[in-house]
Design an enzyme around this catalytic site. Structure first.
Site, PDB file in Angstrom:
ATOM      1  N   GLU A 181      35.637  -4.633  16.529  1.00  0.00           N
ATOM      2  CA  GLU A 181      34.547  -5.031  15.626  1.00  0.00           C
ATOM      3  C   GLU A 181      33.973  -3.861  14.825  1.00  0.00           C
ATOM      4  OE1 GLU A 181      32.839  -8.954  17.903  1.00  0.00           O
ATOM      5  OE2 GLU A 181      31.683  -7.152  18.118  1.00  0.00           O
ATOM      6  N   GLU A 374      38.469 -13.093  20.121  1.00  0.00           N
ATOM      7  CA  GLU A 374      37.251 -13.387  20.884  1.00  0.00           C
ATOM      8  C   GLU A 374      36.673 -14.686  20.347  1.00  0.00           C
ATOM      9  OE1 GLU A 374      34.133 -10.494  21.383  1.00  0.00           O
ATOM     10  OE2 GLU A 374      35.582  -8.846  21.333  1.00  0.00           O
TER      11      GLU A 374
HETATM   12  C1  BG6 Z   1      31.584  -9.096  20.776  1.00  0.00           C
HETATM   13  C2  BG6 Z   1      32.050  -7.915  21.560  1.00  0.00           C
HETATM   14  O1  BG6 Z   1      30.643  -8.624  19.893  1.00  0.00           O
HETATM   15  O2  BG6 Z   1      30.929 -10.137  21.421  1.00  0.00           O
HETATM   16  C3  BG6 Z   1      32.087  -8.106  23.061  1.00  0.00           C
HETATM   17  O3  BG6 Z   1      33.275  -7.439  21.091  1.00  0.00           O
HETATM   18  C4  BG6 Z   1      30.906  -8.946  23.475  1.00  0.00           C
HETATM   19  O4  BG6 Z   1      32.125  -6.843  23.650  1.00  0.00           O
HETATM   20  C5  BG6 Z   1      31.023 -10.304  22.821  1.00  0.00           C
HETATM   21  O5  BG6 Z   1      30.762  -9.045  24.849  1.00  0.00           O
HETATM   22  C6  BG6 Z   1      29.972 -11.305  23.241  1.00  0.00           C
HETATM   23  O6  BG6 Z   1      28.719 -10.763  23.088  1.00  0.00           O
HETATM   24  P1  BG6 Z   1      27.657 -10.721  24.264  1.00  0.00           P
HETATM   25  O7  BG6 Z   1      26.569  -9.911  23.752  1.00  0.00           O
HETATM   26  O8  BG6 Z   1      27.301 -12.120  24.536  1.00  0.00           O
HETATM   27  O9  BG6 Z   1      28.372 -10.086  25.406  1.00  0.00           O
END
Ligand code: BG6
Length: 474
Positions: A181, A374
């Site tokens: 990211e 993701e």
């Molecule tokens: C993304 C990241 O921004 O979102 C992850 O690459 C992160 O590292 C994921 O865990 C979800 O966000 P959060 O804050 O709910 O863990």
């Protein structure tokens, strides 16, 4: 069902949120080891109110120290991945396990051998590793000595890391993501670039200088990887979120277009096209930012573009610069609430159709293979002692997979894989909480870091296994 063969189905984690064992195996400390958990975590990081020289363990929990004990559980967890039928696993290495301070001449052999065994075991289970090199992970000494990515010298330290990884794991790993990211640096500067931006008169100028160094480092990673083995494939990785204008007022449409360009497209434009887009150069000029570029940078960027594009997708946002509203949440993207959509328990707008929009927009823009690395729902799970009935997570994922299948089967988007986030529960990046769970597997650790760390498959585990075996939804 996805109408293509060889689609990559798996899940994703990051070393800093999964491994723990922060002082084992010769690992040096990382910036994340100094960032406490809690709802204020992101704000503290944004405002650089984090002490990177000492910790207050009486007042705060530092959840990444233990994380979910992935370092000890790796091989058992790979068995669970294999049971679900994964053919890809997106993971990251911890920089300070390979180079404890970042400045050593030789890597820490214990760290090198550790990941070798992980990759070998993945291969044995026919799971393709997709490896992120820097996922919110910078040795603390680089932050202290170099001001993180603001210092050009960090590019060389990172290139040394890349050379070690590409050489040591040649033949074991061929899919690489140099940075997680990249556009997140605008919101999480300490975690992503390891720089205290308050030291600089002009915060944004300093931020774009850091980003320039990461873009150069990314191009170097491509160069080194291809020299070592032309079969290596490298991808950029950005946060993607559909961005809607609140209404058809041209002022809002213009604001949304400009926001989307700098946030959604800038990093990808440089890495796919090989040059800085005019809109970014004009923005620098207009704001008087002096971004220092060295001789050779332009050629390096031009000659070392990436092979494919990966992205995270959690939510969409709405822009309205005309009317007053409350703000709404999302993964670092904040706009005004969308009256047509609901939000997660953490206020992240849930928008499956937005995923289809993003897939089409990104494919139209760069005409390159895409991968969703993701996606998922952070939710509070009720653990009954053996499992969790997480229908809400299944519902979220099913609706997103449905849109992904339409994008591939009907719109013709060249999507190659899907690795939902946190296939196993892990520490939240934005809040450091364990209670914000994403996994198909429940891990018995709470927000204070207590618990056995035992693993328990949830209902979604069996559902996702079925999805993979059908190559998509029935
Ligand atoms: C993304 C990241 O921004 O979102 C992850 O690459 C992160 O590292 C994921 O865990 C979800 O966000 P959060 O804050 O709910 O863990």
């Amino acid at each position: 069902m996805i109408n293509k063969k060889g689609f990559l189905w798996g899940g994703a984690t990051a070393a800093n949120q999964y491994e723990g064992s922060y002082n084992q195996g010769g690992r040096g400390e990382s910036v994340i080891d100094y960032i406490p958990g809690g709802k204020q975590r992101m704000m503290l990081s944004f405002e650089n109110k984090i002490d990177i020289y000492s910790r207050d363990e009486k007042q705060y929990v530092y959840p990444n120290h233990r994380a979910v004990e992935g370092y000890d559980y790796y091989f058992k967890d790979i068995d669970l991945m294999a049971e679900m039928g994964f053919n890809v696993y997106r993971m990251s290495i911890s920089w300070s396990r390979i180079y404890p301070t970042g400045f050593e001449e030789q890597p820490n052999q214990e760290g090198v051998q550790y990941y070798r065994k992980v990759f070998e075991y993945l291969r044995e289970k026919q799971i393709e590793p997709l490896v992120t090199i820097a996922h919110f992970d910078i040795p603390i000494e680089i932050a202290r000595t170099n001001d993180g990515w603001h210092n050009r010298n960090t590019v060389d330290l990172y290139a040394k890391l890349c050379e070690t990884l590409f050489t040591e794991y040649d033949g074991l790993v061929k899919l690489w993501i140099p940075f997680n990211e990249m556009n997140a640096c605008m919101f999480l500067p300490l975690m992503t670039v390891g720089t205290d931006l308050t030291k600089f008169d002009n915060r944004d100028e300093a931020l774009y200088q850091c980003l320039h160094h990461q873009l150069v480092a990314n191009a170097m990673a491509v160069k080194i990887a291809k020299e070592i083995n032309p079969e290596n494939k490298l991808a950029t990785m950005t946060i993607a979120g559909a961005n809607y204008a609140y209404d058809c007022n041209p002022v809002n449409v213009l604001a949304k277009t400009i926001d989307a360009r700098m946030f959604n497209y800038f990093c990808g434009d440089v890495q796919h096209r090989g040059f800085y887009p005019n809109y970014a150069l004009s923005m620098f000029k207009h704001n008087g930012y002096n971004i220092i570029m060295e001789d050779g940078d332009v050629e390096l960027l031009a000659n070392n573009t990436v092979d494919f594009h990966t992205f995270s997708y959690y939510s969409s946002m709405v822009t309205d610069v005309v009317n007053e509203h409350e703000t709404s949440g999302g993964n670092m993207i904040h706009g005004v609430p969308n009256p047509h959509l609901k939000a997660s328990e953490w206020g992240w707008t849930i928008d499956p159709i937005g995923l289809r929009i993003v897939l089409n927009e990104l494919y139209d823009r760069w005409n390159t293979q895409l991968m969703i690395v993701e996606n998922g729902l952070g939710a509070i799970d009720e653990f009954d002692g053996t499992t969790v009935n997480d229908d809400y997570r299944i519902d979220y994922l099913e609706k997103h997979i449905e849109q992904m299948e339409i994008a591939v089967n009907i719109d013709g988007v060249d999507l190659i894989g899907y690795t939902p986030w946190g296939w196993i529960d892990l520490v939240s990046a934005s809040t450091g909480e364990m209670s914000k769970r994403y996994g198909f597997v429940y891990v018995d650790i709470d927000d204070q870091g207590n618990g056995t760390a035992n693993r328990y498959p949830k209902a979604s585990f069996y559902w996702y296994k079925e999805v993979i075996s059908n190559n998509g939804l029935k």
